[in-house]
Design a protein around this motif. Structure first.
Motif, PDB file in Angstrom:
ATOM      1  N   ALA A  17      26.571   1.612 -22.657  1.00 40.10           N
ATOM      2  CA  ALA A  17      26.104   1.973 -23.940  1.00 40.10           C
ATOM      3  C   ALA A  17      24.228   2.144 -22.696  1.00 40.10           C
ATOM      4  CB  ALA A  17      25.371   0.901 -25.640  1.00 40.10           C
ATOM      5  N   ILE A  18      24.227   0.667 -22.225  1.00 43.74           N
ATOM      6  CA  ILE A  18      23.244   0.488 -21.676  1.00 43.74           C
ATOM      7  C   ILE A  18      23.127   1.495 -20.447  1.00 43.74           C
ATOM      8  CG2 ILE A  18      21.418  -1.087 -20.050  1.00 43.74           C
ATOM      9  CD1 ILE A  18      23.085  -3.115 -22.492  1.00 43.74           C
ATOM     10  N   LEU A  19      24.303   1.450 -19.685  1.00 45.03           N
ATOM     11  CA  LEU A  19      24.608   2.106 -18.717  1.00 45.03           C
ATOM     12  C   LEU A  19      25.027   2.846 -18.571  1.00 45.03           C
ATOM     13  CD1 LEU A  19      27.074  -0.266 -16.358  1.00 45.03           C
ATOM     14  CD2 LEU A  19      24.140  -0.460 -16.668  1.00 45.03           C
ATOM     15  N   VAL A  20      24.789   4.281 -18.584  1.00 42.42           N
ATOM     16  CA  VAL A  20      25.219   5.596 -19.115  1.00 42.42           C
ATOM     17  C   VAL A  20      23.964   6.425 -19.477  1.00 42.42           C
ATOM     18  CG1 VAL A  20      26.605   7.874 -20.733  1.00 42.42           C
ATOM     19  CG2 VAL A  20      27.763   5.885 -20.417  1.00 42.42           C
ATOM     20  N   PRO A  21      23.684   6.191 -20.325  1.00 38.64           N
ATOM     21  CA  PRO A  21      21.828   6.530 -20.612  1.00 38.64           C
ATOM     22  C   PRO A  21      20.942   6.719 -18.741  1.00 38.64           C
ATOM     23  CG  PRO A  21      22.237   5.401 -22.251  1.00 38.64           C
ATOM     24  CD  PRO A  21      23.219   5.440 -21.260  1.00 38.64           C
ATOM     25  N   VAL A  22      21.367   5.254 -18.613  1.00 33.39           N
ATOM     26  CA  VAL A  22      20.396   5.527 -17.310  1.00 33.39           C
ATOM     27  C   VAL A  22      21.308   5.864 -16.501  1.00 33.39           C
ATOM     28  CG1 VAL A  22      19.863   3.925 -15.582  1.00 33.39           C
ATOM     29  CG2 VAL A  22      19.690   2.451 -17.554  1.00 33.39           C
ATOM     30  N   GLN A  23      22.402   6.419 -16.205  1.00 30.55           N
ATOM     31  CA  GLN A  23      22.589   7.232 -15.640  1.00 30.55           C
ATOM     32  C   GLN A  23      22.461   8.292 -15.517  1.00 30.55           C
ATOM     33  OE1 GLN A  23      27.426   7.006 -14.720  1.00 30.55           O
ATOM     34  NE2 GLN A  23      27.558   8.004 -13.286  1.00 30.55           N
ATOM     35  N   VAL A  24      22.832   9.029 -16.807  1.00 30.02           N
ATOM     36  CA  VAL A  24      22.275  10.453 -16.741  1.00 30.02           C
ATOM     37  C   VAL A  24      20.807  10.816 -16.714  1.00 30.02           C
ATOM     38  CG1 VAL A  24      22.250  11.749 -19.200  1.00 30.02           C
ATOM     39  CG2 VAL A  24      23.723  10.719 -18.864  1.00 30.02           C
ATOM     40  N   ARG A  25      19.497   9.979 -16.858  1.00 27.26           N
ATOM     41  CA  ARG A  25      18.434  10.048 -16.537  1.00 27.26           C
ATOM     42  C   ARG A  25      18.657  10.705 -14.796  1.00 27.26           C
ATOM     43  NH1 ARG A  25      15.210   5.309 -18.514  1.00 27.26           N
ATOM     44  NH2 ARG A  25      17.463   5.074 -20.038  1.00 27.26           N
ATOM     45  N   ILE A  26      18.810   9.161 -14.468  1.00 31.59           N
ATOM     46  CA  ILE A  26      18.892   9.273 -12.837  1.00 31.59           C
ATOM     47  C   ILE A  26      19.707  10.307 -12.231  1.00 31.59           C
ATOM     48  CG2 ILE A  26      19.875   8.295 -11.027  1.00 31.59           C
ATOM     49  CD1 ILE A  26      20.018   5.403 -12.120  1.00 31.59           C
ATOM     50  N   MET A  27      20.922  11.405 -12.854  1.00 34.75           N
ATOM     51  CA  MET A  27      21.659  12.157 -12.628  1.00 34.75           C
ATOM     52  C   MET A  27      20.223  13.598 -12.940  1.00 34.75           C
ATOM     53  SD  MET A  27      25.056  11.991 -13.951  1.00 34.75           S
ATOM     54  CE  MET A  27      25.275  13.310 -13.704  1.00 34.75           C
ATOM     55  N   GLN A  28      19.517  13.681 -13.895  1.00 34.23           N
ATOM     56  CA  GLN A  28      18.849  14.240 -14.084  1.00 34.23           C
ATOM     57  C   GLN A  28      17.297  13.946 -13.564  1.00 34.23           C
ATOM     58  OE1 GLN A  28      17.953  13.641 -17.904  1.00 34.23           O
ATOM     59  NE2 GLN A  28      19.058  14.837 -19.590  1.00 34.23           N
ATOM     60  N   ASP A  29      17.265  13.183 -12.735  1.00 31.22           N
ATOM     61  CA  ASP A  29      15.620  13.446 -11.902  1.00 31.22           C
ATOM     62  C   ASP A  29      16.358  13.370 -10.079  1.00 31.22           C
ATOM     63  OD1 ASP A  29      14.335  12.158 -13.712  1.00 31.22           O
ATOM     64  OD2 ASP A  29      14.283   9.695 -13.296  1.00 31.22           O
ATOM     65  N   VAL A  30      17.630  13.784 -10.206  1.00 32.01           N
ATOM     66  CA  VAL A  30      18.103  14.293  -8.629  1.00 32.01           C
ATOM     67  C   VAL A  30      17.894  15.295  -9.187  1.00 32.01           C
ATOM     68  CG1 VAL A  30      20.543  13.654  -7.739  1.00 32.01           C
ATOM     69  CG2 VAL A  30      19.066  11.880  -8.316  1.00 32.01           C
ATOM     70  N   ALA A  31      18.800  16.213  -9.642  1.00 27.72           N
ATOM     71  CA  ALA A  31      18.637  17.215 -10.262  1.00 27.72           C
ATOM     72  C   ALA A  31      16.806  17.716 -10.030  1.00 27.72           C
ATOM     73  CB  ALA A  31      19.443  17.765 -11.196  1.00 27.72           C
ATOM     74  N   GLY A  32      16.045  17.618 -10.233  1.00 27.44           N
ATOM     75  CA  GLY A  32      14.791  17.539 -10.338  1.00 27.44           C
ATOM     76  C   GLY A  32      14.142  17.858  -9.484  1.00 27.44           C
ATOM     77  N   LEU A  33      14.967  16.472  -8.330  1.00 27.07           N
ATOM     78  CA  LEU A  33      14.306  16.578  -7.037  1.00 27.07           C
ATOM     79  C   LEU A  33      14.494  17.233  -6.057  1.00 27.07           C
ATOM     80  CD1 LEU A  33      13.912  12.813  -7.145  1.00 27.07           C
ATOM     81  CD2 LEU A  33      12.357  13.893  -6.874  1.00 27.07           C
ATOM     82  N   ARG A  34      15.978  17.729  -6.466  1.00 24.61           N
ATOM     83  CA  ARG A  34      16.471  18.578  -5.417  1.00 24.61           C
ATOM     84  C   ARG A  34      16.287  19.700  -5.447  1.00 24.61           C
ATOM     85  NH1 ARG A  34      22.730  17.023  -6.955  1.00 24.61           N
ATOM     86  NH2 ARG A  34      22.966  15.206  -5.519  1.00 24.61           N
ATOM     87  N   GLU A  35      15.794  20.645  -6.780  1.00 23.10           N
ATOM     88  CA  GLU A  35      15.232  22.280  -7.292  1.00 23.10           C
ATOM     89  C   GLU A  35      13.735  21.186  -6.717  1.00 23.10           C
ATOM     90  OE1 GLU A  35      13.298  24.222 -11.150  1.00 23.10           O
ATOM     91  OE2 GLU A  35      14.846  22.399 -11.097  1.00 23.10           O
ATOM     92  N   ARG A  36      13.026  20.362  -6.621  1.00 25.69           N
ATOM     93  CA  ARG A  36      11.250  20.502  -6.075  1.00 25.69           C
ATOM     94  C   ARG A  36      11.594  20.675  -4.767  1.00 25.69           C
ATOM     95  NH1 ARG A  36       9.650  15.558  -9.332  1.00 25.69           N
ATOM     96  NH2 ARG A  36       9.385  16.264 -11.219  1.00 25.69           N
ATOM     97  N   MET A  37      12.719  19.985  -3.887  1.00 27.44           N
ATOM     98  CA  MET A  37      13.005  20.566  -2.468  1.00 27.44           C
ATOM     99  C   MET A  37      13.294  21.831  -2.188  1.00 27.44           C
ATOM    100  SD  MET A  37      12.169  16.966  -0.955  1.00 27.44           S
ATOM    101  CE  MET A  37      12.999  17.674   0.484  1.00 27.44           C
TER     102      MET A  37
END
Length: 54
Positions: A17-37
């Motif tokens: 319950a703690i780690l899944v939302p953290v992983q989802v946020r990290i994946m969203q951040d990575v996707a955003g960074l890829r788009e910016r790059m």
């Protein structure tokens, strides 16, 4: 089931319950960074092509 088994199961559920939302946020951040790059890469390519045209 013993109390120890329930403790292990409960601990696993809490960790998930703690780690899944953290992983989802990290994946969203990575996707955003890829788009910016990709945008920056497109801007850079456009800039360099404009500079090389005589």
């Amino acid at each position: 089931m013993t109390a120890e088994s329930w403790t292990v199961i409960g601990t696993a559920i809490v960790m998930l319950a703690i780690l899944v939302p953290v992983q989802v946020r990290i994946m969203q951040d990575v996707a955003g960074l890829r788009e910016r790059m990709a945008r920056l890469e497109g801007l850079f390519e456009g800039f360099t092509k404009q500079q090389t045209i005589p």
